[in-house]
Design a protein around this motif. Structure first.
Motif, PDB file in Angstrom:
ATOM      1  N   LEU A  40       0.837  -1.197   0.000  1.00  0.00           N
ATOM      2  CA  LEU A  40       0.000   0.000   0.000  1.00  0.00           C
ATOM      3  C   LEU A  40       0.876   1.253   0.000  1.00  0.00           C
ATOM      4  N   PRO A  41       0.509   2.263  -0.777  1.00  0.00           N
ATOM      5  CA  PRO A  41       1.332   3.485  -0.853  1.00  0.00           C
ATOM      6  C   PRO A  41       1.535   4.160   0.497  1.00  0.00           C
ATOM      7  N   ARG A  42       0.600   3.999   1.421  1.00  0.00           N
ATOM      8  CA  ARG A  42       0.704   4.683   2.713  1.00  0.00           C
ATOM      9  C   ARG A  42       1.911   4.219   3.516  1.00  0.00           C
ATOM     10  N   PHE A  43       2.478   3.054   3.171  1.00  0.00           N
ATOM     11  CA  PHE A  43       3.648   2.564   3.892  1.00  0.00           C
ATOM     12  C   PHE A  43       4.952   2.973   3.216  1.00  0.00           C
ATOM     13  N   ASN A  44       4.868   3.645   2.090  1.00  0.00           N
ATOM     14  CA  ASN A  44       6.070   4.042   1.359  1.00  0.00           C
ATOM     15  C   ASN A  44       6.408   5.515   1.540  1.00  0.00           C
ATOM     16  N   SER A  45       5.736   6.185   2.465  1.00  0.00           N
ATOM     17  CA  SER A  45       5.941   7.626   2.609  1.00  0.00           C
ATOM     18  C   SER A  45       7.314   7.962   3.167  1.00  0.00           C
ATOM     19  N   SER A  63      10.316   5.412   3.573  1.00  0.00           N
ATOM     20  CA  SER A  63      11.370   4.683   2.873  1.00  0.00           C
ATOM     21  C   SER A  63      10.810   3.339   2.442  1.00  0.00           C
ATOM     22  N   SER A  64      11.683   2.471   2.006  1.00  0.00           N
ATOM     23  CA  SER A  64      11.255   1.181   1.485  1.00  0.00           C
ATOM     24  C   SER A  64      10.554   0.351   2.555  1.00  0.00           C
ATOM     25  N   THR A  65       9.523  -0.382   2.123  1.00  0.00           N
ATOM     26  CA  THR A  65       8.813  -1.256   3.055  1.00  0.00           C
ATOM     27  C   THR A  65       9.651  -2.468   3.433  1.00  0.00           C
ATOM     28  N   SER A  66      10.793  -2.653   2.780  1.00  0.00           N
ATOM     29  CA  SER A  66      11.674  -3.759   3.151  1.00  0.00           C
ATOM     30  C   SER A  66      12.316  -3.522   4.512  1.00  0.00           C
ATOM     31  N   ASP A  67      12.182  -2.312   5.047  1.00  0.00           N
ATOM     32  CA  ASP A  67      12.719  -2.008   6.374  1.00  0.00           C
ATOM     33  C   ASP A  67      11.782  -2.461   7.486  1.00  0.00           C
ATOM     34  N   ILE A  68      10.634  -3.033   7.124  1.00  0.00           N
ATOM     35  CA  ILE A  68       9.631  -3.455   8.101  1.00  0.00           C
ATOM     36  C   ILE A  68       9.612  -4.977   8.192  1.00  0.00           C
ATOM     37  N   ASP A  69       9.560  -5.490   9.404  1.00  0.00           N
ATOM     38  CA  ASP A  69       9.405  -6.930   9.608  1.00  0.00           C
ATOM     39  C   ASP A  69       7.907  -7.230   9.574  1.00  0.00           C
ATOM     40  N   TRP A  70       7.423  -7.607   8.409  1.00  0.00           N
ATOM     41  CA  TRP A  70       5.979  -7.780   8.228  1.00  0.00           C
ATOM     42  C   TRP A  70       5.445  -8.987   8.978  1.00  0.00           C
ATOM     43  N   ALA A  71       6.238 -10.031   9.099  1.00  0.00           N
ATOM     44  CA  ALA A  71       5.774 -11.222   9.815  1.00  0.00           C
ATOM     45  C   ALA A  71       5.540 -10.907  11.291  1.00  0.00           C
ATOM     46  N   LEU A  82      -1.963   2.114  12.355  1.00  0.00           N
ATOM     47  CA  LEU A  82      -1.177   1.295  11.436  1.00  0.00           C
ATOM     48  C   LEU A  82      -1.402   1.741   9.997  1.00  0.00           C
ATOM     49  N   LEU A  83      -2.654   2.026   9.653  1.00  0.00           N
ATOM     50  CA  LEU A  83      -3.016   2.390   8.279  1.00  0.00           C
ATOM     51  C   LEU A  83      -3.031   3.895   8.047  1.00  0.00           C
ATOM     52  N   ASP A  84      -2.648   4.675   9.067  1.00  0.00           N
ATOM     53  CA  ASP A  84      -2.682   6.139   8.979  1.00  0.00           C
ATOM     54  C   ASP A  84      -4.085   6.616   8.599  1.00  0.00           C
ATOM     55  N   MET A  85      -5.080   6.145   9.350  1.00  0.00           N
ATOM     56  CA  MET A  85      -6.469   6.500   9.083  1.00  0.00           C
ATOM     57  C   MET A  85      -7.128   7.208  10.263  1.00  0.00           C
ATOM     58  N   LEU A  86      -6.335   7.620  11.254  1.00  0.00           N
ATOM     59  CA  LEU A  86      -6.921   8.373  12.359  1.00  0.00           C
ATOM     60  C   LEU A  86      -7.474   9.700  11.838  1.00  0.00           C
ATOM     61  N   PRO A  87      -8.589  10.165  12.384  1.00  0.00           N
ATOM     62  CA  PRO A  87      -9.161  11.438  11.916  1.00  0.00           C
ATOM     63  C   PRO A  87      -8.398  12.646  12.455  1.00  0.00           C
ATOM     64  N   THR A  88      -7.130  12.748  12.080  1.00  0.00           N
ATOM     65  CA  THR A  88      -6.367  13.946  12.416  1.00  0.00           C
ATOM     66  C   THR A  88      -6.886  15.106  11.568  1.00  0.00           C
ATOM     67  N   LEU A  89      -6.461  16.310  11.905  1.00  0.00           N
ATOM     68  CA  LEU A  89      -6.943  17.467  11.151  1.00  0.00           C
ATOM     69  C   LEU A  89      -6.536  17.370   9.685  1.00  0.00           C
ATOM     70  N   ALA A 116       5.830   3.460  16.389  1.00  0.00           N
ATOM     71  CA  ALA A 116       4.646   4.061  17.006  1.00  0.00           C
ATOM     72  C   ALA A 116       3.373   3.644  16.278  1.00  0.00           C
ATOM     73  N   ARG A 117       3.478   3.350  15.003  1.00  0.00           N
ATOM     74  CA  ARG A 117       2.321   2.901  14.225  1.00  0.00           C
ATOM     75  C   ARG A 117       2.079   1.403  14.358  1.00  0.00           C
ATOM     76  N   GLY A 118       3.025   0.691  14.958  1.00  0.00           N
ATOM     77  CA  GLY A 118       2.887  -0.753  15.067  1.00  0.00           C
ATOM     78  C   GLY A 118       3.625  -1.502  13.987  1.00  0.00           C
ATOM     79  N   LEU A 119       4.436  -0.788  13.201  1.00  0.00           N
ATOM     80  CA  LEU A 119       5.247  -1.408  12.153  1.00  0.00           C
ATOM     81  C   LEU A 119       6.612  -1.734  12.750  1.00  0.00           C
ATOM     82  N   ILE A 120       6.895  -3.017  12.933  1.00  0.00           N
ATOM     83  CA  ILE A 120       8.114  -3.423  13.622  1.00  0.00           C
ATOM     84  C   ILE A 120       9.317  -3.251  12.694  1.00  0.00           C
ATOM     85  N   PRO A 121      10.287  -2.417  13.064  1.00  0.00           N
ATOM     86  CA  PRO A 121      11.470  -2.225  12.208  1.00  0.00           C
ATOM     87  C   PRO A 121      12.293  -3.506  12.127  1.00  0.00           C
TER      88      PRO A 121
END
Length: 345
Positions: free
Chosen positions: A98-103, A105-113, A143-150, A247-252
């Motif tokens: 998903l593009p929201r995870f590429n804002s 750097s590369s998503t390869s920096d995340i331990d998805w499992a 996690l999905l950056d969907m909080l209703p921030t301003l 902080a988003r729950g994406l484990i580096p």
């Protein structure tokens, strides 16, 4: 039969028993009991595993109704679990791209499992009885950056939320998801940023203590604690990319990669799971809920009503709320409210 693990192996055993007319009684032997015959079988199994000349029995000789294959390889495990794992892997891959995870750097920096494991375990903490169903939604939304921030509301309803408005709490930056944790606020002692730093360092301490008390694969070096605390995911002033992702729950992967030298994946995941859940719950209670209360009063001050927010009509049918604000406060915030009013909130 296809529900059992190693069903092809068991089919081979049954075929041999049938061909040789053997009467076999299976007896469970406890592992590591130093049983001579069990040790002999283990040795044979290990030798067969590394024997390149070993061939499997022809499928026609197996007492199996069918043999399922995946990528030309026989599936020798519980078929239901195999299919579920395939769909889980596809779903995880869909999530990861998903593009929201590429804002950053590369998503390869995340331990998805590991991320998936911790997110799935979110269910065990949540029920309607304990009042944490809202927290479950919060954890998924960060996690999905969907909080209703301003900033999110400005994208969704620009006819209600002026795109030029900044964070109502500090009036210095757009209120994005990352800004929630780094907002300096109008009163330093109540700064979300200070709260975030405290919670993150507490998370680091709890995790370190748990790993130091766990059983490693190899002895931990004397430098383990120092190296663990020096990982970039704990850099919070200013927050690093890994820190904001955590902080988003994406484990580096830098975190699990370092720990993987000394611990198994299952140990790493199980240790990180509960402290990370507690960290997010503290973010929810100490930062998000407080911010939401203030934001509600700020909306009321701008003349934004519940009816306006729930309406699907565009700007042509709804009066623009900023017209109710004096020209001197084109970027309204809590900083423009008198201290007495702020305290009363």
């Amino acid at each position: 039969m296809l529900k059992e693990s190693n069903h092809l192996l068991w089919s081979s055993v049954r075929a041999i028993m049938s061909q040789k007319n053997l009467d076999v009684t299976l007896i469970k032997v406890p592992a590591h009991a130093d049983d001579p015959l069990n040790n002999h079988v283990d040795a044979l199994a290990k030798a067969a595993h590394t024997d390149s000349h070993l061939s499997s029995r022809p499928s026609s000789e197996l007492m199996a109704p069918c043999i399922l294959q995946f990528n030309s390889l026989p599936v020798d495990m519980n078929i239901r679990k195999f299919i579920r794992d395939i769909f889980d892997a596809k779903s995880l891959l869909t999530l990861a791209v998903l593009p929201r995870f590429n804002s950053y750097s590369s998503t390869s920096d995340i331990d998805w499992a590991c991320t998936k494991f911790c997110l799935n375990n979110n269910k065990q903490f949540v029920s309607h009885r304990n009042g944490r169903s809202e927290f479950c939604g919060f954890r998924i939304k960060i996690l999905l950056d969907m909080l209703p921030t301003l900033t999110t509301l400005q994208r969704r309803k620009p006819h209600i939320y002026d795109p030029s408005w900044l964070c109502p709490q500090c009036n210095s930056s757009p209120e994005t998801l990352d800004h929630l944790w780094t907002c300096p606020y109008i009163l330093p002692e109540f700064s979300p940023f200070n709260t975030f730093k405290t919670l993150l360092l507490d998370l680091r301490t709890v995790c370190l203590d748990k790993f130091l008390s766990a059983t490693p694969l190899i002895p931990l070096p004397d430098s383990f604690a120092a190296e663990f605390m020096a990982l970039d995911c704990w850099d919070c002033d200013p927050p690093s990319i890994s820190c904001l992702r955590l902080a988003r729950g994406l484990i580096p992967i830098s975190l699990t990669g370092f720990l993987g030298t000394y611990f198994s994946s299952s140990t790493i995941w199980s240790i990180l799971d509960t402290p990370l859940h507690d960290f997010h719950f503290d973010l929810y209670v100490q930062i998000w809920l407080c911010r939401s209360i203030f934001f509600h009063h700020w909306e009321s001050a701008q003349g934004i009503t519940k009816k306006m927010k729930s309406s699907a009509l565009g700007p042509s049918s709804i009066s623009y709320p900023s017209s109710q604000i004096s020209p001197d406060s084109s970027t309204p915030s809590l900083a423009t409210v008198s201290l007495d009013s702020w305290v009363s909130w």
